[in-house]
Design a protein around this motif. Structure first.
Motif, PDB file in Angstrom:
ATOM      1  N   LEU A 237       1.025  -1.743  -0.083  1.00 37.02           N
ATOM      2  CA  LEU A 237       0.104  -0.392   0.087  1.00 37.02           C
ATOM      3  C   LEU A 237       0.742   1.055  -0.269  1.00 37.02           C
ATOM      4  O   LEU A 237       1.739   1.648   0.625  1.00 37.02           O
ATOM      5  CB  LEU A 237      -0.344  -0.013   1.571  1.00 37.02           C
ATOM      6  N   GLY A 238       0.897   2.491  -0.873  1.00 35.36           N
ATOM      7  CA  GLY A 238       1.170   3.303  -0.826  1.00 35.36           C
ATOM      8  C   GLY A 238       1.100   4.068   0.104  1.00 35.36           C
ATOM      9  O   GLY A 238       0.196   3.881   1.438  1.00 35.36           O
ATOM     10  N   ALA A 239       1.441   5.668   0.937  1.00 35.56           N
ATOM     11  CA  ALA A 239       1.170   6.352   2.598  1.00 35.56           C
ATOM     12  C   ALA A 239      -0.067   6.666   2.339  1.00 35.56           C
ATOM     13  O   ALA A 239      -0.317   7.120   3.433  1.00 35.56           O
ATOM     14  CB  ALA A 239       2.722   7.874   1.612  1.00 35.56           C
ATOM     15  N   ASP A 240      -1.089   6.352   0.906  1.00 39.34           N
ATOM     16  CA  ASP A 240      -1.785   7.308   1.088  1.00 39.34           C
ATOM     17  C   ASP A 240      -2.966   6.231   1.654  1.00 39.34           C
ATOM     18  O   ASP A 240      -4.128   6.005   1.430  1.00 39.34           O
ATOM     19  CB  ASP A 240      -2.457   8.661  -0.421  1.00 39.34           C
ATOM     20  N   GLY A 241      -2.332   5.100   1.948  1.00 44.83           N
ATOM     21  CA  GLY A 241      -3.330   4.152   2.026  1.00 44.83           C
ATOM     22  C   GLY A 241      -3.603   3.141   1.137  1.00 44.83           C
ATOM     23  O   GLY A 241      -4.672   1.949   1.016  1.00 44.83           O
ATOM     24  N   ARG A 242      -3.988   3.208   0.054  1.00 39.47           N
ATOM     25  CA  ARG A 242      -4.127   2.093  -1.343  1.00 39.47           C
ATOM     26  C   ARG A 242      -3.844   1.673  -2.028  1.00 39.47           C
ATOM     27  O   ARG A 242      -2.219   1.509  -1.926  1.00 39.47           O
ATOM     28  CB  ARG A 242      -4.460   4.314  -2.287  1.00 39.47           C
ATOM     29  N   LEU A 243      -4.258   0.221  -2.053  1.00 40.41           N
ATOM     30  CA  LEU A 243      -3.459  -0.631  -2.776  1.00 40.41           C
ATOM     31  C   LEU A 243      -2.717  -0.779  -3.734  1.00 40.41           C
ATOM     32  O   LEU A 243      -3.463   0.039  -4.809  1.00 40.41           O
ATOM     33  CB  LEU A 243      -4.250  -1.752  -2.902  1.00 40.41           C
ATOM     34  N   ALA A 244      -1.278  -0.927  -4.232  1.00 37.02           N
ATOM     35  CA  ALA A 244      -0.232  -0.688  -5.749  1.00 37.02           C
ATOM     36  C   ALA A 244       0.415  -1.958  -6.160  1.00 37.02           C
ATOM     37  O   ALA A 244       0.151  -1.540  -7.344  1.00 37.02           O
ATOM     38  CB  ALA A 244       1.092   0.435  -5.021  1.00 37.02           C
ATOM     39  N   ARG A 245      -0.090  -2.977  -5.149  1.00 40.94           N
ATOM     40  CA  ARG A 245       0.299  -3.905  -5.902  1.00 40.94           C
ATOM     41  C   ARG A 245      -0.116  -5.225  -4.748  1.00 40.94           C
ATOM     42  O   ARG A 245       0.576  -5.596  -3.472  1.00 40.94           O
ATOM     43  CB  ARG A 245       1.453  -3.996  -6.096  1.00 40.94           C
ATOM     44  N   ALA A 246      -0.238  -6.650  -5.425  1.00 41.67           N
ATOM     45  CA  ALA A 246      -0.647  -8.157  -4.393  1.00 41.67           C
ATOM     46  C   ALA A 246       1.068  -9.032  -5.360  1.00 41.67           C
ATOM     47  O   ALA A 246       0.444  -8.945  -6.423  1.00 41.67           O
ATOM     48  CB  ALA A 246      -2.217  -7.956  -4.139  1.00 41.67           C
ATOM     49  N   HIS A 247       0.521  -9.599  -4.170  1.00 41.56           N
ATOM     50  CA  HIS A 247       1.905 -10.866  -4.235  1.00 41.56           C
ATOM     51  C   HIS A 247       1.113 -11.674  -3.895  1.00 41.56           C
ATOM     52  O   HIS A 247       1.009 -12.210  -2.601  1.00 41.56           O
ATOM     53  CB  HIS A 247       2.936 -10.886  -3.693  1.00 41.56           C
ATOM     54  N   VAL A 248       0.445 -13.151  -4.541  1.00 44.94           N
ATOM     55  CA  VAL A 248      -0.237 -14.016  -4.552  1.00 44.94           C
ATOM     56  C   VAL A 248       0.541 -14.869  -4.542  1.00 44.94           C
ATOM     57  O   VAL A 248       1.657 -15.346  -5.341  1.00 44.94           O
ATOM     58  CB  VAL A 248      -1.704 -14.060  -5.382  1.00 44.94           C
ATOM     59  N   GLY A 249       0.706 -15.956  -3.256  1.00 46.05           N
ATOM     60  CA  GLY A 249       1.705 -16.981  -3.289  1.00 46.05           C
ATOM     61  C   GLY A 249       2.886 -16.839  -2.449  1.00 46.05           C
ATOM     62  O   GLY A 249       3.121 -15.814  -1.470  1.00 46.05           O
ATOM     63  N   GLU A 250       3.799 -17.365  -1.871  1.00 42.04           N
ATOM     64  CA  GLU A 250       4.899 -17.447  -0.890  1.00 42.04           C
ATOM     65  C   GLU A 250       6.360 -16.202  -1.954  1.00 42.04           C
ATOM     66  O   GLU A 250       6.952 -15.655  -2.994  1.00 42.04           O
ATOM     67  CB  GLU A 250       5.974 -18.792  -1.092  1.00 42.04           C
ATOM     68  N   ILE A 251       6.564 -14.968  -1.170  1.00 45.07           N
ATOM     69  CA  ILE A 251       7.564 -13.796  -1.773  1.00 45.07           C
ATOM     70  C   ILE A 251       8.622 -14.489  -0.865  1.00 45.07           C
ATOM     71  O   ILE A 251       8.745 -15.121  -0.552  1.00 45.07           O
ATOM     72  CB  ILE A 251       6.216 -12.792  -0.892  1.00 45.07           C
ATOM     73  N   ALA A 252       9.337 -14.389  -2.426  1.00 43.23           N
ATOM     74  CA  ALA A 252      10.645 -13.713  -1.821  1.00 43.23           C
ATOM     75  C   ALA A 252      11.815 -12.847  -1.438  1.00 43.23           C
ATOM     76  O   ALA A 252      11.708 -11.906  -2.060  1.00 43.23           O
ATOM     77  CB  ALA A 252      11.738 -14.528  -2.928  1.00 43.23           C
ATOM     78  N   PRO A 253      12.223 -12.491  -1.302  1.00 51.91           N
ATOM     79  CA  PRO A 253      13.369 -11.923   0.079  1.00 51.91           C
ATOM     80  C   PRO A 253      13.785 -10.715  -1.415  1.00 51.91           C
ATOM     81  O   PRO A 253      13.121  -9.665  -1.218  1.00 51.91           O
ATOM     82  CB  PRO A 253      14.174 -11.967   0.800  1.00 51.91           C
ATOM     83  N   GLU A 254      13.862 -10.758  -2.618  1.00 53.33           N
ATOM     84  CA  GLU A 254      14.069  -9.687  -3.516  1.00 53.33           C
ATOM     85  C   GLU A 254      12.325  -9.191  -4.058  1.00 53.33           C
ATOM     86  O   GLU A 254      12.247  -8.263  -4.430  1.00 53.33           O
ATOM     87  CB  GLU A 254      15.006 -10.666  -4.957  1.00 53.33           C
ATOM     88  N   GLN A 255      11.545  -9.881  -3.962  1.00 56.21           N
ATOM     89  CA  GLN A 255      10.119  -9.387  -4.567  1.00 56.21           C
ATOM     90  C   GLN A 255       9.344  -8.381  -3.216  1.00 56.21           C
ATOM     91  O   GLN A 255       9.129  -7.745  -3.613  1.00 56.21           O
ATOM     92  CB  GLN A 255       9.415 -10.599  -4.801  1.00 56.21           C
ATOM     93  N   ILE A 256      10.050  -8.443  -2.422  1.00 55.15           N
ATOM     94  CA  ILE A 256       9.731  -8.283  -1.059  1.00 55.15           C
ATOM     95  C   ILE A 256      10.195  -6.562  -1.023  1.00 55.15           C
ATOM     96  O   ILE A 256       9.349  -5.389  -1.000  1.00 55.15           O
ATOM     97  CB  ILE A 256       9.825  -8.776   0.629  1.00 55.15           C
ATOM     98  N   ASP A 257      11.688  -7.315  -1.303  1.00 55.60           N
ATOM     99  CA  ASP A 257      12.197  -5.393  -1.288  1.00 55.60           C
ATOM    100  C   ASP A 257      11.847  -4.485  -2.889  1.00 55.60           C
ATOM    101  O   ASP A 257      12.058  -3.313  -2.679  1.00 55.60           O
ATOM    102  CB  ASP A 257      13.846  -5.515  -2.045  1.00 55.60           C
ATOM    103  N   ALA A 258      11.899  -5.431  -4.092  1.00 59.01           N
ATOM    104  CA  ALA A 258      11.472  -4.504  -4.678  1.00 59.01           C
ATOM    105  C   ALA A 258      10.055  -4.029  -4.937  1.00 59.01           C
ATOM    106  O   ALA A 258      10.017  -2.926  -4.964  1.00 59.01           O
ATOM    107  CB  ALA A 258      11.407  -5.915  -5.721  1.00 59.01           C
ATOM    108  N   GLY A 259       8.517  -4.459  -4.108  1.00 61.34           N
ATOM    109  CA  GLY A 259       7.387  -3.976  -3.939  1.00 61.34           C
ATOM    110  C   GLY A 259       7.927  -2.595  -3.457  1.00 61.34           C
ATOM    111  O   GLY A 259       7.164  -1.785  -3.238  1.00 61.34           O
ATOM    112  N   ILE A 260       8.759  -3.280  -1.658  1.00 61.77           N
ATOM    113  CA  ILE A 260       8.671  -1.598  -1.295  1.00 61.77           C
ATOM    114  C   ILE A 260       9.760  -0.374  -2.176  1.00 61.77           C
ATOM    115  O   ILE A 260       9.677   0.826  -2.223  1.00 61.77           O
ATOM    116  CB  ILE A 260       9.625  -1.729   0.206  1.00 61.77           C
TER     117      ILE A 260
END
Length: 264
Positions: A237-260
């Motif tokens: 979610l962005g700083a405004d609280g709105r959903l920016a992206r959803a990851h379905v299933g197990e998430i990897a460390p590099e995907q967490i950082d990329a999403g952030i």
């Protein structure tokens, strides 16, 4: 949202797009095998296997800092993580050595193009994300107190939907815990689905995980608000609280950082 449910099986839009692309490629190659040359049968099998391996290897190399401490995680292809442009290299090499004739190599381009078009179209249709605002919902915090999911504090938010009975949830939790420690500029909310305080606290103690903002969603209302299916799901979610992206299933460390990084 961002997922396809096939009976009890839930696939992210990305994974479903990969399956569609591979199926279209194999159908195209099978048609060439029956109409042009039987060599396309063996080539298509080798092309799929080496193409997937090449795309995965390229992702691992590009994100090696995330794999250095656990190289065997490169085999965890269910997490996702492929650089598809690099799949063309082994596919092309296989065409040169297995098809041999220039005419057949030119024909091999047809199923490749069909695969790319089908995969990209499917990904576009299944991976869209609506900028849904956070729900005006108050959940109990495991360590006491309550959190209003709709309250924003100027930081982007990562919401992880999980349960102790879910193996992928358990596997990804240490990576999410490390991300919480590494990114104080991001608010992490670990929203447990349908379980009680004692059960959740007991599992975290057994797993030796210390994480903040573990919330109890006994009614499983958060997935209903966002329209998600299956577990785990990680919402950015962005700083405004709105959903920016959803990851379905197990998430990897590099995907967490990329999403952030995308939230910035």
């Amino acid at each position: 949202m961002n997922a396809i449910a096939l009976g009890p099986l839930v696939l992210s839009g990305e994974r479903f797009a990969i399956i569609v692309g591979v199926v279209v490629f194999l159908l195209g190659a099978g048609l060439l095998a029956s109409r042009v040359s039987p060599r396309f049968n063996a080539w298509s099998t080798v092309a799929v296997l080496t193409g997937l391996a090449g795309a995965r290897l390229a992702h691992v190399v590009a994100n090696w800092t995330y794999f250095a401490d656990d190289p065997l995680r490169a085999l965890a292809v269910w997490q996702g993580g492929f650089l598809w442009v690099w799949a063309l290299v082994p596919v092309g090499v296989a065409a040169v050595f297995m098809l041999r004739e220039r005419r057949l190599m030119l024909w091999s381009v047809v199923p490749v193009i069909a695969c790319v078009i089908a995969g990209m179209a499917t990904a576009r249709l299944t991976s869209g994300t609506e900028p849904t605002p956070a729900p005006a919902m108050v959940l109990t915090r495991l360590e006491g107190g309550a959190v209003n999911l709709a309250a924003v504090d100027g930081r982007p938010t990562v919401i992880n939907l999980w349960a102790t009975w879910c193996p992928p949830c358990r596997r990804e939790m240490p990576a999410l815990a490390r991300a919480q420690d590494a990114h104080p500029e991001v608010r992490f909310l670990f929203v447990n689905q349908g379980e009680g305080q004692a059960e959740v606290a007991g599992w975290l103690a057994e797993a030796r995980l210390e994480i903040d903002n573990v919330l109890l969603d006994r009614a499983m209302a958060v997935p209903g608000h966002y329209g998600t299916v299956g577990l785990p799901v990680t919402l950015f979610l962005g700083a405004d609280g709105r959903l920016a992206r959803a990851h379905v299933g197990e998430i990897a460390p590099e995907q967490i950082d990329a999403g952030i990084a995308r939230l910035r």
